[in-house]
Write a protein that holds these residues in place. Structure first.
Motif, PDB file in Angstrom:
ATOM      1  N   ASP A  67       1.985   1.450  -3.720  1.00 16.30           N
ATOM      2  CA  ASP A  67       0.944   1.601  -4.752  1.00 16.30           C
ATOM      3  C   ASP A  67      -0.114   2.636  -4.384  1.00 16.30           C
ATOM      4  O   ASP A  67      -0.760   3.223  -5.258  1.00 16.30           O
ATOM      5  N   ARG A  68      -0.331   2.837  -3.093  1.00 12.36           N
ATOM      6  CA  ARG A  68      -1.360   3.758  -2.609  1.00 12.36           C
ATOM      7  C   ARG A  68      -2.762   3.396  -3.114  1.00 12.36           C
ATOM      8  O   ARG A  68      -3.593   4.262  -3.359  1.00 12.36           O
ATOM      9  N   THR A  69      -3.003   2.110  -3.272  1.00 13.02           N
ATOM     10  CA  THR A  69      -4.318   1.633  -3.687  1.00 13.02           C
ATOM     11  C   THR A  69      -5.098   1.212  -2.449  1.00 13.02           C
ATOM     12  O   THR A  69      -4.704   0.284  -1.728  1.00 13.02           O
ATOM     13  N   GLY A  70      -6.218   1.894  -2.201  1.00 11.48           N
ATOM     14  CA  GLY A  70      -6.986   1.620  -0.998  1.00 11.48           C
ATOM     15  C   GLY A  70      -7.548   0.224  -0.932  1.00 11.48           C
ATOM     16  O   GLY A  70      -7.804  -0.297   0.157  1.00 11.48           O
ATOM     17  N   ASP A  71      -7.751  -0.409  -2.101  1.00 13.91           N
ATOM     18  CA  ASP A  71      -8.308  -1.765  -2.110  1.00 13.91           C
ATOM     19  C   ASP A  71      -7.401  -2.758  -1.394  1.00 13.91           C
ATOM     20  O   ASP A  71      -7.868  -3.780  -0.878  1.00 13.91           O
ATOM     21  N   LEU A  72      -6.095  -2.477  -1.369  1.00  9.24           N
ATOM     22  CA  LEU A  72      -5.179  -3.394  -0.703  1.00  9.24           C
ATOM     23  C   LEU A  72      -5.466  -3.497   0.796  1.00  9.24           C
ATOM     24  O   LEU A  72      -5.271  -4.547   1.400  1.00  9.24           O
TER      25      LEU A  72
ATOM     26  N   THR B 295      -9.137  -5.571   1.377  1.00  8.08           N
ATOM     27  CA  THR B 295      -9.354  -6.872   0.754  1.00  8.08           C
ATOM     28  C   THR B 295      -9.487  -7.931   1.836  1.00  8.08           C
ATOM     29  O   THR B 295      -8.651  -8.007   2.744  1.00  8.08           O
TER      30      THR B 295
ATOM     31  N   TYR C 207       0.828  -1.209   0.000  1.00  5.38           N
ATOM     32  CA  TYR C 207       0.000   0.000   0.000  1.00  5.38           C
ATOM     33  C   TYR C 207       0.862   1.258   0.000  1.00  5.38           C
ATOM     34  O   TYR C 207       0.541   2.249  -0.669  1.00  5.38           O
TER      35      TYR C 207
END
Length: 327
Positions: free
Chosen positions: A120-125, A128, A117
């Motif tokens: 990538d800074r993707t909140g989905d990580l 999940t 995270y």
């Protein structure tokens, strides 16, 4: 003992241990709970964004299955594999092993997702839902590799594998299936961390009541044996470097290639760390397993053929002392 003895998968007609049935019950209960109360998944599965304050999901995630097919595989796996490892480790040893592997699998997966995270800074990580018994299952396969690496394991009566190759085969199948189904983050970390955590625990920390040795320093169980033979020299160097950096585990003696003796800890050789002693310990473990399973099968056969009436015990006559010679 034949080093290439075939070990067939235990029959379902045999009695399973209480501990393995308890694991099967917990897995079944977890599946029912998340099915009846779907919101429970947010608190029982590993959701990194909710792990703080719900820290328990690091542990409970490994005991929750959300798919009935995976649930059945997990139940069958723990029942069958426990019949092999529990007689050797004991019930307490088996329970401690499962708890340690389950916790570290969840914790390492939590750390991995947070690191991903930050990149990538993707909140989905962080949100999940990750769960499943595959981490402990992978660890039990590592236990099978430790106990009887050269035995042939026959599955479904047709498919035969050498026990020492089962962890690598399971990892390969898991990674392939995850790539096809697009579930890499939900399955692969648990399997990889479960495999490594189980090896690390068995290699360095598992207590063995029959010896004063802690862990398994044998060559057949070093980390490089999980990889193809061509990679062994490289993996051995990396593993040796990690042992020196963290000062954890066993270090090979400099004169090992010449003397054939093996591992030292703080300059002193460890008892039972030579190849011959490791082979004897492994043979004793396999023999103890076979004897225990044989006794259970014999007791089960006698109980079915025994009449309900109790046969009176006949006391054997005491041996008479020999008369002294007159000569």
């Amino acid at each position: 003992m034949d080093s290439h003895q075939t070990l067939a998968a235990p029959s379902f007609s045999l009695n399973f241990s209480r501990l393995s049935k308890a694991f099967a019950g917990v897995l079944s209960l977890g599946y029912i709970v998340q099915l009846v109360v779907p919101v429970a998944r947010e608190y029982l599965t590993l959701v990194p964004g909710r792990t703080i304050p719900c820290v328990w999901n690091v542990f409970t995630a490994g005991l929750i299955e959300t798919d009935v097919f995976r649930l059945l595989l997990s139940i069958v796996g723990v029942l069958v594999l426990a019949k092999v490892v529990e007689p050797v480790w004991g019930s307490k040893g088996f329970l401690l092993f499962a708890a340690v592997v389950n916790f570290w699998t969840g914790f390492c997966t939590f750390v991995l997702l947070y690191l991903l995270y930050t990149v990538d800074r993707t909140g989905d990580l962080l949100y999940t839902e990750i769960c499943g018994f595959q981490g402990v299952f992978a660890g039990l396969l590592v236990g099978l590799k430790q106990i009887m690496p050269e035995n042939d394991v026959t599955l479904v009566g047709y498919v035969k594998f050498r026990a020492k190759h089962l962890p690598a085969i399971f990892i390969a199948l898991t990674v392939t299936g995850a790539l096809v189904l697009g579930t890499v983050l939900k399955t692969v970390p648990f399997v990889l961390f479960g495999t490594y955590a189980s090896w690390f625990y068995l290699r360095f920390f598992q207590s063995k009541p029959e010896t004063s040795l802690q862990g398994d320093p044998s060559d057949e169980f070093r980390f490089a044996t999980f990889f193809p033979g061509i990679l062994h020299p490289v993996i051995d160097r990396v593993a040796g470097l990690c042992s020196q950096v963290f000062r954890v585990g066993l270090q090979q003696a400099p004169a090992r290639a010449e003397s054939g003796s093996s591992y030292v800890l703080n300059g002193a050789p460890l008892p039972g760390s030579d190849n011959a002693e490791a082979a004897r310990r492994r043979e004793r473990g396999a023999r103890a397993l076979e004897e225990r399973l044989g006794k259970k099968a014999t007791a089960s056969g006698q109980s079915t053929s025994r009449s309900p009436e109790k046969t009176p015990d006949i006391e054997a006559p005491a041996p008479q002392a020999a008369e002294p010679s007159t000569e």
